[in-house]
Design an enzyme around this catalytic site. Structure first.
Site, PDB file in Angstrom:
ATOM      1  N   ARG A  35       0.834  -1.206   0.000  1.00  0.00           N
ATOM      2  CA  ARG A  35       0.000   0.000   0.000  1.00  0.00           C
ATOM      3  C   ARG A  35       0.867   1.254   0.000  1.00  0.00           C
ATOM      4  O   ARG A  35       2.016   1.262   0.409  1.00  0.00           O
ATOM      5  CB  ARG A  35      -0.948   0.001   1.185  1.00  0.00           C
ATOM      6  CG  ARG A  35      -0.260   0.086   2.551  1.00  0.00           C
ATOM      7  CD  ARG A  35      -0.121   1.491   3.053  1.00  0.00           C
ATOM      8  NE  ARG A  35       0.599   1.532   4.324  1.00  0.00           N
ATOM      9  CZ  ARG A  35       1.889   1.775   4.425  1.00  0.00           C
ATOM     10  NH1 ARG A  35       2.623   1.966   3.343  1.00  0.00           N
ATOM     11  NH2 ARG A  35       2.477   1.819   5.610  1.00  0.00           N
ATOM     12  N   SER A 135       5.249  -4.408   2.761  1.00  0.00           N
ATOM     13  CA  SER A 135       5.391  -5.800   2.332  1.00  0.00           C
ATOM     14  C   SER A 135       4.902  -6.724   3.446  1.00  0.00           C
ATOM     15  O   SER A 135       4.372  -7.806   3.172  1.00  0.00           O
ATOM     16  CB  SER A 135       6.841  -6.111   1.988  1.00  0.00           C
ATOM     17  OG  SER A 135       7.664  -6.068   3.136  1.00  0.00           O
ATOM     18  N   ASP A 180      -2.524  -0.726   7.214  1.00  0.00           N
ATOM     19  CA  ASP A 180      -1.795  -1.486   6.200  1.00  0.00           C
ATOM     20  C   ASP A 180      -2.565  -2.741   5.802  1.00  0.00           C
ATOM     21  O   ASP A 180      -2.718  -3.067   4.623  1.00  0.00           O
ATOM     22  CB  ASP A 180      -0.411  -1.897   6.709  1.00  0.00           C
ATOM     23  CG  ASP A 180       0.456  -0.699   7.015  1.00  0.00           C
ATOM     24  OD1 ASP A 180       0.061   0.414   6.645  1.00  0.00           O
ATOM     25  OD2 ASP A 180       1.520  -0.883   7.638  1.00  0.00           O
ATOM     26  N   TYR A 230       9.244   5.242  17.700  1.00  0.00           N
ATOM     27  CA  TYR A 230       7.782   5.292  17.610  1.00  0.00           C
ATOM     28  C   TYR A 230       7.124   5.276  18.987  1.00  0.00           C
ATOM     29  O   TYR A 230       6.225   6.083  19.237  1.00  0.00           O
ATOM     30  CB  TYR A 230       7.259   4.179  16.708  1.00  0.00           C
ATOM     31  CG  TYR A 230       7.785   4.324  15.306  1.00  0.00           C
ATOM     32  CD1 TYR A 230       7.363   5.380  14.505  1.00  0.00           C
ATOM     33  CD2 TYR A 230       8.733   3.461  14.795  1.00  0.00           C
ATOM     34  CE1 TYR A 230       7.868   5.546  13.230  1.00  0.00           C
ATOM     35  CE2 TYR A 230       9.252   3.625  13.522  1.00  0.00           C
ATOM     36  CZ  TYR A 230       8.822   4.662  12.742  1.00  0.00           C
ATOM     37  OH  TYR A 230       9.322   4.834  11.482  1.00  0.00           O
TER      38      TYR A 230
HETATM   39  P1  ADP Z   1       7.521  -2.957   5.117  1.00  0.00           P
HETATM   40  O1  ADP Z   1       6.265  -3.581   5.624  1.00  0.00           O
HETATM   41  O2  ADP Z   1       7.466  -1.480   5.056  1.00  0.00           O
HETATM   42  O3  ADP Z   1       7.985  -3.531   3.821  1.00  0.00           O
HETATM   43  P2  ADP Z   1       8.549  -4.224   7.505  1.00  0.00           P
HETATM   44  O4  ADP Z   1       9.823  -4.114   8.232  1.00  0.00           O
HETATM   45  O5  ADP Z   1       7.291  -3.940   8.232  1.00  0.00           O
HETATM   46  O6  ADP Z   1       8.666  -3.297   6.193  1.00  0.00           O
HETATM   47  O7  ADP Z   1       8.393  -5.676   6.896  1.00  0.00           O
HETATM   48  C1  ADP Z   1       9.464  -6.249   6.183  1.00  0.00           C
HETATM   49  C2  ADP Z   1       9.682  -7.666   6.688  1.00  0.00           C
HETATM   50  O8  ADP Z   1       8.548  -8.481   6.327  1.00  0.00           O
HETATM   51  C3  ADP Z   1      10.856  -8.349   6.036  1.00  0.00           C
HETATM   52  O9  ADP Z   1      12.054  -8.060   6.709  1.00  0.00           O
HETATM   53  C4  ADP Z   1      10.472  -9.816   6.146  1.00  0.00           C
HETATM   54  O10 ADP Z   1      10.764 -10.317   7.426  1.00  0.00           O
HETATM   55  C5  ADP Z   1       8.959  -9.782   6.003  1.00  0.00           C
HETATM   56  N1  ADP Z   1       8.539 -10.051   4.614  1.00  0.00           N
HETATM   57  C6  ADP Z   1       7.844  -9.235   3.791  1.00  0.00           C
HETATM   58  N2  ADP Z   1       7.593  -9.829   2.609  1.00  0.00           N
HETATM   59  C7  ADP Z   1       8.138 -11.058   2.672  1.00  0.00           C
HETATM   60  C8  ADP Z   1       8.237 -12.179   1.775  1.00  0.00           C
HETATM   61  N3  ADP Z   1       7.725 -12.153   0.558  1.00  0.00           N
HETATM   62  N4  ADP Z   1       8.889 -13.272   2.218  1.00  0.00           N
HETATM   63  C9  ADP Z   1       9.408 -13.327   3.457  1.00  0.00           C
HETATM   64  N5  ADP Z   1       9.361 -12.325   4.329  1.00  0.00           N
HETATM   65  C10 ADP Z   1       8.741 -11.203   3.957  1.00  0.00           C
HETATM   66 MG    MG Z   2       5.433  -3.300   7.556  1.00  0.00          MG
END
Ligand code: ADP
Ligand code: MG
Length: 386
Positions: A35, A135, A180, A230
């Site tokens: 998003r 993500s 999110d 935060y």
């Molecule tokens: P954002 O949500 O902004 O991308 P976050 O730190 O909240 O950042 O989330 C990122 C973490 O989510 C990654 O370090 C990983 O642990 C997990 N993650 C996200 N997508 C995947 C994926 N496709 N496979 C495995 N882990 C993932």
């Molecule tokens: Mg996140």
């Protein structure tokens, strides 16, 4: 059908599944988007859009009571593959290593129907990990949507988003808001969504003007945080609300805050000023977007960035550089950091005719190496036809 970028991702993910689980054929495929925050940092009123970038989960049910997970994400910590028994009341899942699997395990543990069968699943994403495009929520929502296909729940969308948020709170120790997961579940093609985080009311705002481009620029930096950033800000906002005898800052007017300035710590005052001004900006921005007043919307974006930089202090030199470079040319309505800050991405609203020049100018002026994404508001989580 998946969106074009996602279609390639789905094909690749199916191939990874077949290579790693020989003899099994994936029968279920789902996708859930990342998003983009167009406005607001706090958990009050938000304008967001779901992205065309998604996390895909493909897999199949198994009869051995074992859950096998595999991620293709290069950035995810090792091991990329793990197996464990389907949790039971007496043998629940708990967070551990690898970190990436906690998001998935959390969703399995908090899934709202059962008993779950065993399953094998591969997850892959073209949402940049850790870039502020969520993500993590797209992974949670994708996994939840996958589980719905093998063990249906009652289909309540709000409950789904809340279960995914709970997974992130309890298994990834990230006390995130609901937005999110909400947007990843409820995203609407060609629409930004105005979300009221208190009432959970969602208002779609059409965003279909062909002359308008939403450009995401990834700074490709992420500053290491101490972990207190935060929580400290949340505490400061609560402190300001309490001093003004209100439950939250949402109920405090700027006039009330200004009148109380001398009683408040200077930093607490600035944090509160950001939140209160941002709530007003978000309401105004929603109106501007609805009436296609992109100039006004863009002006509010820049004001928002400046407030995040100066009052809330969650920007960083790289994000400030990207916003300054974006704004320093023709055809750009506005630009701001997006996501939690301290790195990650900016979002820029730009005339379609000016987008190439804007990208070039940012490249020329940014001290680092940026990545660019031109995005359209996309739909929320959905099942793929395999
Ligand atoms: P954002 O949500 O902004 O991308 P976050 O730190 O909240 O950042 O989330 C990122 C973490 O989510 C990654 O370090 C990983 O642990 C997990 N993650 C996200 N997508 C995947 C994926 N496709 N496979 C495995 N882990 C993932
Ligand atoms: Mg996140």
């Amino acid at each position: 059908m998946a969106d074009s970028g996602a279609a390639v991702l789905v094909e690749e993910t199916l191939q990874v599944f077949r290579d790693n689980f020989p003899g099994c054929e994936p029968t279920v495929g789902v996708a859930a988007p990342g998003r983009l925050q167009l406005s607001n940092f706090n958990n009050y009123l938000l304008i967001l859009q779901a992205l065309p970038m998604v996390t895909v989960v493909v897999g199949c049910q198994s009869s051995d009571g074992i859950i096998s997970l595999l991620t293709t994400a290069k950035e995810a910590d090792e091991p990329k593959r793990l197996e464990f028994p389907v949790p039971t009341e007496s043998n629940p899942l708990s967070p551990g290593l690898p970190c990436w699997a906690n998001y998935v395990k959390g969703v399995i543990q908090h899934y709202r129907a059962g008993p779950l069968p065993g399953f094998k699943a591969v997850m892959a994403s073209n949402v940049p990990l850790g870039g502020g495009l969520s993500s993590s929520a797209s992974l949670e929502v994708a996994m939840y949507t996958f589980l719905q296909q093998i063990c249906p729940d009652n289909g309540d969308l709000v409950e789904k988003a809340l279960a995914c948020q709970k997974a992130e709170h309890t298994f990834a120790s990230m006390p995130c808001g609901i937005m999110d997961q909400f947007i990843s579940v409820m995203g609407k093609k060609d629409h930004a969504l105005l979300i009221d985080c208190r009432s959970l009311e969602v208002t779609p705002v059409p965003l279909t003007d062909p002359g308008l481009v939403v450009l995401i620029t990834n700074s490709n930096v992420r500053h290491t945080l101490t972990g207190s950033e935060y929580p400290t800000r949340r505490k400061q906002c609560m402190e300001a609300a309490k001093a003004l005898k209100k439950e939250t800052l949402r109920d405090v007017s700027m006039a009330d805050l200004t009148a109380a300035e001398s009683h408040l710590d200077a930093e607490v005052y600035r944090r509160a000023r950001h939140v209160i001004s941002e709530i007003k900006r978000t309401t105004d921005a929603a109106k501007a977007l609805t009436s296609r007043d992109y100039r006004e919307f863009g002006k509010l974006m820049v004001q928002s960035h400046n407030s995040l930089r100066d009052d809330y202090e969650v920007s960083c030199p790289e994000l400030d550089e990207l916003v300054a470079a974006a704004m320093d040319g023709e055809g750009v309505y506005g630009s701001r950091m997006t996501g939690g800050g301290f790195g990650g991405c900016t979002v820029t609203l730009v005339d379609a005719a000016a987008v190439e020049n804007t990208i070039q100018r940012i490249k020329d002026n940014y001290s680092g190496t940026a990545t660019f994404y031109i995005t359209k508001p996309s739909r929320g989580a959905h099942v793929l036809k395999l």
